[in-house]
Write a protein that holds these residues in place. Sequence first.
Motif, PDB file in Angstrom:
ATOM      1  N   PRO A  36       1.018  -1.231  -0.048  1.00 55.71           N
ATOM      2  CA  PRO A  36       0.013   0.059  -0.245  1.00 55.71           C
ATOM      3  C   PRO A  36       0.873   1.230   0.043  1.00 55.71           C
ATOM      4  O   PRO A  36       1.896   1.213   0.476  1.00 55.71           O
ATOM      5  N   GLY A  37       0.190   2.353  -0.761  1.00 57.76           N
ATOM      6  CA  GLY A  37       1.111   3.471  -0.649  1.00 57.76           C
ATOM      7  C   GLY A  37       0.933   4.071   0.869  1.00 57.76           C
ATOM      8  O   GLY A  37       0.082   3.835   1.248  1.00 57.76           O
ATOM      9  N   LEU A  38       1.964   4.934   1.020  1.00 57.54           N
ATOM     10  CA  LEU A  38       2.318   5.506   2.411  1.00 57.54           C
ATOM     11  C   LEU A  38       1.994   6.884   2.414  1.00 57.54           C
ATOM     12  O   LEU A  38       2.834   7.699   1.928  1.00 57.54           O
ATOM     13  N   PRO A  39       0.587   7.218   2.773  1.00 61.85           N
ATOM     14  CA  PRO A  39       0.256   8.683   2.683  1.00 61.85           C
ATOM     15  C   PRO A  39       0.649   9.603   4.193  1.00 61.85           C
ATOM     16  O   PRO A  39       0.683   8.695   5.301  1.00 61.85           O
ATOM     17  N   ILE A  40       1.580  10.457   3.950  1.00 63.01           N
ATOM     18  CA  ILE A  40       1.993  11.289   4.968  1.00 63.01           C
ATOM     19  C   ILE A  40       1.655  12.678   4.948  1.00 63.01           C
ATOM     20  O   ILE A  40       1.674  13.191   4.051  1.00 63.01           O
ATOM     21  N   ARG A  41       1.303  13.162   6.130  1.00 61.01           N
ATOM     22  CA  ARG A  41       0.553  14.511   6.538  1.00 61.01           C
ATOM     23  C   ARG A  41       1.660  15.231   7.331  1.00 61.01           C
ATOM     24  O   ARG A  41       1.622  14.858   8.427  1.00 61.01           O
ATOM     25  N   ILE A  42       2.467  16.135   7.145  1.00 59.08           N
ATOM     26  CA  ILE A  42       3.203  17.070   7.905  1.00 59.08           C
ATOM     27  C   ILE A  42       2.886  18.492   7.759  1.00 59.08           C
ATOM     28  O   ILE A  42       3.189  18.985   6.687  1.00 59.08           O
ATOM     29  N   GLY A  43       2.062  19.155   8.555  1.00 59.57           N
ATOM     30  CA  GLY A  43       1.683  20.321   8.427  1.00 59.57           C
ATOM     31  C   GLY A  43       0.807  20.553   7.476  1.00 59.57           C
ATOM     32  O   GLY A  43      -0.328  19.714   7.124  1.00 59.57           O
ATOM     33  N   ASP A  44       1.030  21.514   6.399  1.00 59.90           N
ATOM     34  CA  ASP A  44       0.307  21.680   5.312  1.00 59.90           C
ATOM     35  C   ASP A  44       1.155  20.800   3.851  1.00 59.90           C
ATOM     36  O   ASP A  44       0.397  20.862   2.789  1.00 59.90           O
ATOM     37  N   LEU A  45       1.704  19.828   4.245  1.00 53.05           N
ATOM     38  CA  LEU A  45       2.182  19.161   3.150  1.00 53.05           C
ATOM     39  C   LEU A  45       1.741  17.712   3.239  1.00 53.05           C
ATOM     40  O   LEU A  45       1.826  16.998   4.178  1.00 53.05           O
ATOM     41  N   ASP A  46       1.247  17.057   2.085  1.00 48.02           N
ATOM     42  CA  ASP A  46       0.924  15.803   1.816  1.00 48.02           C
ATOM     43  C   ASP A  46       1.748  15.194   0.909  1.00 48.02           C
ATOM     44  O   ASP A  46       1.994  15.574  -0.284  1.00 48.02           O
ATOM     45  N   LEU A  47       2.151  13.887   1.237  1.00 43.70           N
ATOM     46  CA  LEU A  47       3.006  12.961   0.207  1.00 43.70           C
ATOM     47  C   LEU A  47       2.158  11.803   0.265  1.00 43.70           C
ATOM     48  O   LEU A  47       1.788  11.175   1.388  1.00 43.70           O
ATOM     49  N   ASP A  48       2.089  11.372  -1.093  1.00 50.00           N
ATOM     50  CA  ASP A  48       1.506  10.142  -1.301  1.00 50.00           C
ATOM     51  C   ASP A  48       2.517   9.128  -1.977  1.00 50.00           C
ATOM     52  O   ASP A  48       2.500   9.531  -3.415  1.00 50.00           O
ATOM     53  N   LEU A  49       2.871   8.538  -1.165  1.00 51.31           N
ATOM     54  CA  LEU A  49       3.926   7.611  -2.183  1.00 51.31           C
ATOM     55  C   LEU A  49       3.299   6.354  -2.981  1.00 51.31           C
ATOM     56  O   LEU A  49       3.934   6.008  -4.013  1.00 51.31           O
ATOM     57  N   GLY A  50       2.099   6.185  -2.663  1.00 54.43           N
ATOM     58  CA  GLY A  50       1.259   5.466  -3.804  1.00 54.43           C
ATOM     59  C   GLY A  50       1.038   5.738  -5.318  1.00 54.43           C
ATOM     60  O   GLY A  50       1.406   5.378  -5.968  1.00 54.43           O
ATOM     61  N   ASP A  51       0.611   7.253  -4.884  1.00 55.09           N
ATOM     62  CA  ASP A  51       0.430   8.108  -6.247  1.00 55.09           C
ATOM     63  C   ASP A  51       1.667   8.970  -6.716  1.00 55.09           C
ATOM     64  O   ASP A  51       1.481   9.595  -7.841  1.00 55.09           O
ATOM     65  N   TRP A  52       2.785   8.816  -5.984  1.00 54.48           N
ATOM     66  CA  TRP A  52       3.642   9.983  -6.305  1.00 54.48           C
ATOM     67  C   TRP A  52       3.415  11.367  -6.415  1.00 54.48           C
ATOM     68  O   TRP A  52       3.557  11.862  -7.293  1.00 54.48           O
ATOM     69  N   LYS A  88      12.083   8.441  -5.957  1.00 53.54           N
ATOM     70  CA  LYS A  88      12.868   7.177  -5.186  1.00 53.54           C
ATOM     71  C   LYS A  88      13.324   7.575  -4.035  1.00 53.54           C
ATOM     72  O   LYS A  88      13.353   6.602  -3.246  1.00 53.54           O
ATOM     73  N   ILE A  89      14.212   8.616  -3.964  1.00 51.41           N
ATOM     74  CA  ILE A  89      14.988   9.143  -2.796  1.00 51.41           C
ATOM     75  C   ILE A  89      13.830   9.323  -1.461  1.00 51.41           C
ATOM     76  O   ILE A  89      14.054   8.612  -0.364  1.00 51.41           O
ATOM     77  N   VAL A  90      12.865  10.018  -2.034  1.00 48.23           N
ATOM     78  CA  VAL A  90      11.835  10.401  -0.973  1.00 48.23           C
ATOM     79  C   VAL A  90      11.212   9.162  -0.410  1.00 48.23           C
ATOM     80  O   VAL A  90      10.954   8.748   0.823  1.00 48.23           O
ATOM     81  N   ALA A  91      10.765   8.227  -1.382  1.00 50.33           N
ATOM     82  CA  ALA A  91      10.143   6.855  -0.788  1.00 50.33           C
ATOM     83  C   ALA A  91      11.084   5.863  -0.060  1.00 50.33           C
ATOM     84  O   ALA A  91      10.566   5.617   0.710  1.00 50.33           O
ATOM     85  N   ALA A  92      12.489   5.759  -0.346  1.00 46.53           N
ATOM     86  CA  ALA A  92      13.066   5.253   0.338  1.00 46.53           C
ATOM     87  C   ALA A  92      13.503   5.476   1.660  1.00 46.53           C
ATOM     88  O   ALA A  92      13.369   4.816   2.628  1.00 46.53           O
ATOM     89  N   LEU A  93      13.604   6.851   1.754  1.00 47.40           N
ATOM     90  CA  LEU A  93      13.624   7.518   3.176  1.00 47.40           C
ATOM     91  C   LEU A  93      12.286   7.350   3.842  1.00 47.40           C
ATOM     92  O   LEU A  93      12.357   6.946   5.038  1.00 47.40           O
TER      93      LEU A  93
END
Length: 226
Positions: free
Chosen positions: A124-140, A157-162
Amino acid sequence: MTFVLVVDDDPAICRTLAINLRARDHEVETAGDGRSALQIIDERMPDVVLLDLGLPDIDGISVLKQLRSFSQVPVIVVSARSEPDDKVEALDLGADDFVTKPFSLEELFARIRVAARRAGAEEPGLPIRIGDLDLDLGDWRAVRGGEEIHLTPIEWKIVAALARKQGRLVRQGELLLAVWGPGYERQTNYLRVHLASIRRKLEADPAHPRLFVTEPGIGYRFAAHD
């Protein structure tokens, strides 16, 4: 959902694969030539690439070489070429598998599943929310305040690996191997350049990063702060 890019100059094959892959809940894009394929990849990295060798502009071998210069995405060559030399060349250049036309759809789909599992694409993609920043590793996708932020495939790829090892140290060699593959473990300058770009795009204060933290001489960690 696994994102599959089908690269083939035969519209009938592209159509057949697209219909059958979507019926199995895969997301699909098709490209009829090598340049279109590389453009799609630049915009969004697939989870698996199905690559014909006999393309009308740049051949599949050239596409594979260019792709392997910046990504280890699983590539399954699907080609009418059946000579051992063709298979050996493709595999030596980094193809993960080779399927000869005509092929069984069920066998091809089984190979796609294996390639996707090996790369972790079906996790499953890993959704991350930090403040007003949303990262969705599933949908890039990266979004801040409703505005999408463009990251290159290498940066993703770097962001996802970390991010998938949130809070844990990822050593430089491990990160280089995950992103660029074998033979790049000493190219630490690659990481410095790309991490600087990632911080400019994603950090609230790039000069004082809080998300992508450097452990000098050792590696990096993703330290999400609420």
